[in-house]
Scaffold this motif. Sequence first.
Motif, PDB file in Angstrom:
ATOM      1  N   LEU A  99       7.058   4.053  -6.721  1.00 20.33           N
ATOM      2  CA  LEU A  99       5.662   3.829  -6.386  1.00 20.33           C
ATOM      3  C   LEU A  99       4.740   4.283  -7.641  1.00 20.33           C
ATOM      4  O   LEU A  99       3.756   3.608  -8.096  1.00 20.33           O
ATOM      5  N   ALA A 100       4.988   5.508  -7.900  1.00 19.47           N
ATOM      6  CA  ALA A 100       4.112   6.033  -9.278  1.00 19.47           C
ATOM      7  C   ALA A 100       4.287   5.193 -10.358  1.00 19.47           C
ATOM      8  O   ALA A 100       3.174   4.734 -11.158  1.00 19.47           O
ATOM      9  N   GLN A 101       5.291   4.382 -10.835  1.00 19.12           N
ATOM     10  CA  GLN A 101       5.405   3.762 -12.067  1.00 19.12           C
ATOM     11  C   GLN A 101       4.713   2.369 -11.807  1.00 19.12           C
ATOM     12  O   GLN A 101       4.143   1.921 -12.577  1.00 19.12           O
ATOM     13  N   LEU A 102       4.838   1.936 -10.637  1.00 18.48           N
ATOM     14  CA  LEU A 102       4.029   0.548 -10.201  1.00 18.48           C
ATOM     15  C   LEU A 102       2.491   0.696 -10.473  1.00 18.48           C
ATOM     16  O   LEU A 102       1.818  -0.039 -10.825  1.00 18.48           O
ATOM     17  N   PHE A 103       2.193   2.021  -9.908  1.00 20.57           N
ATOM     18  CA  PHE A 103       0.657   2.187  -9.891  1.00 20.57           C
ATOM     19  C   PHE A 103       0.084   2.120 -11.104  1.00 20.57           C
ATOM     20  O   PHE A 103      -0.716   1.781 -11.746  1.00 20.57           O
ATOM     21  N   THR A 104       1.092   2.953 -12.039  1.00 17.43           N
ATOM     22  CA  THR A 104       0.676   2.928 -13.598  1.00 17.43           C
ATOM     23  C   THR A 104       0.891   1.622 -14.242  1.00 17.43           C
ATOM     24  O   THR A 104      -0.158   1.100 -15.147  1.00 17.43           O
ATOM     25  N   ILE A 113      -4.188  -3.399  -3.308  1.00 17.04           N
ATOM     26  CA  ILE A 113      -3.042  -3.480  -4.059  1.00 17.04           C
ATOM     27  C   ILE A 113      -2.250  -2.188  -3.750  1.00 17.04           C
ATOM     28  O   ILE A 113      -0.956  -2.107  -3.749  1.00 17.04           O
ATOM     29  N   ASN A 114      -3.064  -1.136  -3.422  1.00 18.74           N
ATOM     30  CA  ASN A 114      -2.507   0.462  -3.456  1.00 18.74           C
ATOM     31  C   ASN A 114      -1.576   0.444  -2.338  1.00 18.74           C
ATOM     32  O   ASN A 114      -0.483   0.997  -2.069  1.00 18.74           O
ATOM     33  N   HIS A 115      -2.028  -0.226  -1.073  1.00 17.42           N
ATOM     34  CA  HIS A 115      -1.239   0.056   0.228  1.00 17.42           C
ATOM     35  C   HIS A 115      -0.208  -1.255   0.368  1.00 17.42           C
ATOM     36  O   HIS A 115       0.933  -0.891   0.908  1.00 17.42           O
TER      37      HIS A 115
END
Length: 402
Positions: free
Chosen positions: A53-58, A97-99
Motif C-alpha cells: 500500500l505504501a509503495q502504491l501511494f508513492t 483513490i486512498n481508500h
Amino acid sequence: MTASTDFAPMPDTAGFFGPYGGQLVPPHLKQAMDDINAAYAEITQRQDFQDELAQLFTDYVGRPSPIFHAKRLSGLLGGAQIHLKREDLNHTGAHKINHCLGEALLAKFMGKKKVIAETGAGQHGVALATACALVGIPCEIHMGQVDIEKEHPNVTKMRILGCKLVPVTRGAATLKEAVDSAFEEYLTNPTDYLYAIGSVVGPHPFPMMVRDFQSIIGREAREQFQAKHGKLPDYVAACVGGGSNAMGMFTAFLNDASVKLVGVEPSGEGTDKPGRHAATLSMGKPGEIHGMKCYVLEDAPGVPAAVHSIASGLDYPGVGPQHSYLKDIGRVQYESVTDKECLDAFMQLSRVEGIIPALESAHAVAWAMRVAPTLSKDTHILVNLSGRGDKDADYVAKVLGI
C-alpha cells in the motif's frame, strides 16, 4: 475556548462512536460484515500489505500531496492565510483513490469475485474502477441517472477503465438511490462480492476502514505544515457529505486542542428550504440509515428526506457516525455553504490561483473565504482541497453561461 480531546473509543468493539455507528444489518449480513472486519484486522497487521500500500501511494497515487499557500487569494481577501492540501493532484483527481486502493487489496486478499460500489460525483467510481483494474477484480458501479448526466467526464472514464456502470433511475436518481441499488446487488451474493463503500458511512467496519485509509491525508499535512511553518495551523477545514476526506484530514489533529476543526456542509438553496439542502449535521437529528446510526435528514422517522447540493458528492441525507459523535462533543464545528457561495469560490480559486476545484471541495474553500477577512494575517487556515474540478467544468460553464 480550547476544544475537548477527551474521546470515547472511535470506534468501540461493536463499531460505535459514542451512540453512533454500529452494525444495523439483517442477521445473514452480520456474518459478512464480521468477516470483512476480521480480514481487515488481519491484513493491516501484515507487513507485506503495508509495504504494498505504501509503495502504491508513492509510485501510483503520487503521494505525498503538497500543501500550497494560496497567497494571491489570501491577499485579495485580507486577513488569514489560506493553504490548500492538494488531494486534487492525486492519480484519478481526488482523495478517493486512498481508500479505494485499500478496499481493492482487501477484496483480493479475501478472494472476492466482484467489487460493487455507489458513486455520486463519480470520483469514487473512477478511483475504484482504477484500483480494480490494477488488482484485476471485476468492478460494478451504481450511479444515479441525474449524476450520470451531470458528471459525464467521470462516466466516460469509468467505462474506459472497464467497470460495469449501472444507471439508477428510481426516486431522485442521485446518491442515496445509488447506495440503495448497489446494496441490493451486494445482498444477492455477499459471500463472493465486496461492497466497497465510498465514504465513512455504512455498517461497521466501513466507517473505521475508510477513515484509516484516508488518514494519510492528515498525517502528511500535520508533518508538512509543521516543517514549513514551525507550528500547527489554527484552522483545518474540509467539506462534508458522507465525510471521508474530512475524517482523513481531521484524524491527525483530533488531539491538538489548539487546532479548530471545521466541517463544511452544503446548504444548497438555503437551510430554510426543506429538500433543497443537504446540511445533515446542521439541520438533521439522530436516526438510522444504510446500516448505521448517525445524524439524518428525515421527512418522518425512518423516511430519509429529499436532499440537494450543486455538488453531487455531497447530496446525501446521512453522514458518517464519527462526524455525528464529534459534533455532539463539540470537537468539530460544522458550518454550511450555499450553492452560490460554492460557485463563487469555484470561480475565484480558478481565476486567482489557477486551480479549478471540485464543487465538493469548493464548499470548504468558500467557508475559508468567508471567514478569512475576519481573522488576523498571522492566522493560518488549512483547507483540504479534496478533488479537482475537471468533472464539473462543463456543468459550471453551463450554469454560469461562460
